[in-house]
Motif scaffolding. Structure first.
Motif, PDB file in Angstrom:
ATOM      1  N   PHE A  11       0.855  -1.193   0.000  1.00  0.00           N
ATOM      2  CA  PHE A  11       0.000   0.000   0.000  1.00  0.00           C
ATOM      3  C   PHE A  11       0.894   1.248   0.000  1.00  0.00           C
ATOM      4  CE2 PHE A  11      -3.186  -2.911   1.795  1.00  0.00           C
ATOM      5  CZ  PHE A  11      -4.332  -2.512   1.134  1.00  0.00           C
ATOM      6  N   ALA A  12       1.793   1.306   0.991  1.00  0.00           N
ATOM      7  CA  ALA A  12       2.617   2.508   1.176  1.00  0.00           C
ATOM      8  C   ALA A  12       3.991   2.311   0.552  1.00  0.00           C
ATOM      9  CB  ALA A  12       2.768   2.784   2.664  1.00  0.00           C
ATOM     10  N   THR A  13       4.445   3.287  -0.195  1.00  0.00           N
ATOM     11  CA  THR A  13       5.814   3.228  -0.701  1.00  0.00           C
ATOM     12  C   THR A  13       6.678   4.219   0.091  1.00  0.00           C
ATOM     13  OG1 THR A  13       5.764   4.977  -2.378  1.00  0.00           O
ATOM     14  CG2 THR A  13       4.867   2.852  -3.030  1.00  0.00           C
ATOM     15  N   ILE A  14       7.983   3.983   0.023  1.00  0.00           N
ATOM     16  CA  ILE A  14       8.903   4.842   0.765  1.00  0.00           C
ATOM     17  C   ILE A  14       8.851   6.264   0.207  1.00  0.00           C
ATOM     18  CG2 ILE A  14      11.352   5.264   1.247  1.00  0.00           C
ATOM     19  CD1 ILE A  14      11.679   2.163   1.294  1.00  0.00           C
ATOM     20  N   LYS A  15       8.954   6.361  -1.120  1.00  0.00           N
ATOM     21  CA  LYS A  15       9.057   7.676  -1.758  1.00  0.00           C
ATOM     22  C   LYS A  15       7.770   8.482  -1.624  1.00  0.00           C
ATOM     23  CE  LYS A  15      11.354   7.056  -5.774  1.00  0.00           C
ATOM     24  NZ  LYS A  15      11.355   6.975  -7.249  1.00  0.00           N
ATOM     25  N   ARG A  16       6.623   7.834  -1.903  1.00  0.00           N
ATOM     26  CA  ARG A  16       5.364   8.566  -1.955  1.00  0.00           C
ATOM     27  C   ARG A  16       4.821   8.853  -0.557  1.00  0.00           C
ATOM     28  NH1 ARG A  16       0.947   5.043  -4.599  1.00  0.00           N
ATOM     29  NH2 ARG A  16       0.948   4.166  -2.530  1.00  0.00           N
TER      30      ARG A  16
END
Lengths: 335, 289
Positions: free
Chosen positions: A88-93
């Motif tokens: 679901f969650a990315t590091i960059k975004r």
């Protein structure tokens, strides 16, 4: 006197109970109350955590950034925590922004057998110098030895503690004893437990976790959380005081905070509804309850049938889309 | 027909499954299978098939640049960047199986013709190959789409270590592909790994948030699209036909694999590999010289 670390996800798990529609005013009010009560960690966000606002799980009306900025403003003593599921969650975004906003504690979660997807996220958090925990969700689906292996991976990746979640509210106290003691024995970092109340055992299971060596517990105001809700925080604090544990939380102030939460953020107080009992028995993710209810009404089928079928298919958190497919299959088989 | 010579770099699930598929091709011949460790299961498979192997990674191609015309890069997004710097200079056609998005994004059923003239063709992601054709159709039938979301669930056993480390790139590249092909203003991709036994087949759901859905037209278009995808991915099938529920279009796809290197549940492996082979074969047919 033994110290227990309490983390309060009222404003995160509770978001499941309102289809992820908690607003900024509600976040501000509860953060202020929890902060005043000295709650060590206040977790805020969409029910599935960072970057999870979606058609699949439910759209929030406010962004992660707005929620976290609002919470940060009102938490002067309490640490601000978030839940974060890779996939679901990315590091960059997502993660980089959250840390920039001032999140202190990040819990990186995966389904209980998929710990290796947390490697990069945990590594990144440690690089940024924030507190990192590993979370194994739906932990009733894996035996104790396998859970330990997965937890050890997270420990290697840099997790400073491991929380196992009874995401379906499916545990009996004997399950808690077996799994928590296996983890406590096999890990060098603290272990925590996150209860759900589908079978009415949230407080009892939390206490059993402590007696098995857990050092971290989750609880929410009035139990506000997905499905039947979580361990009721103010009850948990009272029981811990009676048992001689130290949490740093003030009893009167946490009772006040829970009263405020009931008045300001809950359309209804969590109760164990019939379908939640079935959900717990079937071992289905508590976060599915709003979707199952809506879809069962749309397709005019018994939600209990949906829960048992979902349980049979061993669906995991994040697979909300399967509910529609299961409903259509039940409908087809009826004809 | 002269077969085009291909090299595969990356001996994991993707690379090894590609090799097996290429062995069946009338247009392609695998001349070199490259990894880093001769004792990996993929290498063992290649050796058992009598394929020339190397454990020297990209060095193997640097040492013998004339060995092949096409390189399939089945490593990781990070390694693919480094490989492309070298392969571009050597004048190779690269079919990139990683989500590095260095070249043009390719969905064979939608943009084959414009893809096979490129030097670097990116196969997006498994979830992208499954969802983007449907997102493209939704975009074709509806104007000003605010938001499309695609969710894929795959069997835990079908996701190797590189896939797991590349989750963020998977999401970014899939979202880029969905936006590019559907013209939706915003897109979101979600990936779930499911460890259930027996393993689940790959499933992908496409959601589009919009008013005034053209469900009947979409149903016709989706059926046509499925027929054309089935030509290169036989296990691509409609699980739930287009419906409009709670303010959104929902379409569900199931992908079963051919059971080449991994069992049939690994539709994710199959769809991206079948797509890549289809592109390489079309390239071979168009460049008979």
């Amino acid at each position: 006197m033994k110290n227990i670390l309490i983390s309060d996800p009222t404003l995160r798990d509770g978001n499941h109970a309102v289809s992820h529609k908690l607003n900024l005013k509600q976040i501000a009010i509860y953060c202020e109350a929890a902060n005043y009560a000295n709650v060590p960690i206040v977790e805020v966000g969409h029910g599935n955590g960072l970057g999870a606002s979606s058609l699949q799980v439910g759209l929030s009306d406010v962004t992660d950034r707005q929620m976290l900025e609002t919470a940060k403003k009102h938490l002067t003593k309490s640490k601000l925590g978030i839940h974060c599921i890779p996939g679901f969650a990315t590091i960059k975004r997502d993660l980089a922004n959250a840390i920039d906003i001032g999140v202190d504690v990040i819990r990186v979660a995966s389904h209980c057998t998929e710990a290796d997807i947390t490697q990069r996220h945990l590594g990144y958090i440690r690089e940024r110098g924030k507190e990192a925990y590993g979370v194994l969700m739906m932990s009733h689906m894996a035996p104790a030895n396998l859970l330990l292996e997965e937890a050890q991976k997270m420990e290697n990746y840099g997790a400073e503690g491991i929380i196992i979640m009874d995401s379906a509210g499916a545990y009996l106290p004997s399950d808690v004893t077996e799994k928590i003691s296996t983890l406590v024995e096999g890990l060098d970092i603290p272990v925590g437990f996150h209860a759900h109340n589908n079978l009415g055992l949230a407080i009892a299971n939390s206490i059993t976790a402590l007696e098995s060596g857990a050092k971290i517990l989750d609880g929410t105001a009035r139990g506000f959380g997905a499905g039947a809700g979580n361990a009721q925080l103010e009850v948990l604090v009272a029981v811990l005081i009676k048992m001689g544990y130290k949490t740093g939380i003030d009893l009167y102030n946490i009772l006040d905070a829970s009263d405020i939460a009931e008045k300001e953020i809950m359309p209804s107080i969590p109760v164990i509804k019939s379908e939640s009992i079935v959900s717990g028995l079937a071992g289905v993710f508590s976060g599915f309850s709003k979707h199952v209810k809506r879809i069962s009404e749309e397709f005019k089928i018994d939600q209990r049938d949906i829960y048992f079928e979902l349980g049979k298919r061993r669906v995991v958190a994040g697979q909300e889309d399967i509910i529609i497919e299961v409903a259509m299959e039940i409908l087809k088989n009826k004809k | 027909m002269i077969k085009k010579r291909v090299a595969i770099i990356g001996s994991g699930n993707i690379g090894t499954d590609l090799l097996i598929k290429i062995q069946r091709s009338s247009y392609l011949e695998c001349v070199l299978f490259i990894g880093r460790n001769l004792s990996s299961p993929g290498m063992a498979k290649a050796i058992s098939l009598g394929i020339k192997v190397s454990d020297e990674s990209i060095q193997a191609i640097i040492k013998d640049p004339d060995c092949c015309d096409i390189v399939f890069d089945a490593t990781s997004a990070k390694d693919a960047i480094h490989h492309w710097e070298i392969l571009e200079k050597l004048g190779k056609i690269v079919i990139d199986m990683t989500p590095a998005k260095l070249g043009g994004l390719c969905i064979p059923a939608v943009n084959m013709a414009e893809s096979i003239i490129l030097k670097n063709i990116n196969m997006i992601t498994c979830g992208g190959q499954a969802s983007i054709p449907i997102a493209y159709l939704i975009g074709k039938l509806h104007k000003d789409i605010e938001y499309i979301e695609v969710v894929s669930s795959i069997a835990s056993k079908s996701a190797g270590p590189a896939t797991r480390l590349n989750l963020d790139e998977y999401i970014e590249t899939t979202e880029l592909g969905v936006k590019l092909f559907s013209n939706a203003k915003n897109a979101k991709a979600i990936l779930n790994l499911n460890p259930a036994e027996p393993c689940i087949d790959m499933q992908t759901t496409i959601f589009a948030k919009l008013d005034n859905p053209k469900i009947d037209e979409l149903k016709i278009e989706v059926d046509k699209m499925i027929t054309s995808i089935k030509k290169y991915v036989p296990g691509y099938q409609l699980l739930v036909e287009p419906i409009y529920e709670n303010g959104k279009i929902v379409v569900m796809i199931k992908v079963q694999g051919l059971g080449d290197y991994l069992p049939k549940y690994a539709g994710n492996l199959d769809i991206i590999n079948c797509a890549a082979v289809a592109v390489a074969e079309q390239f071979a047919i168009n460049n008979q010289s």
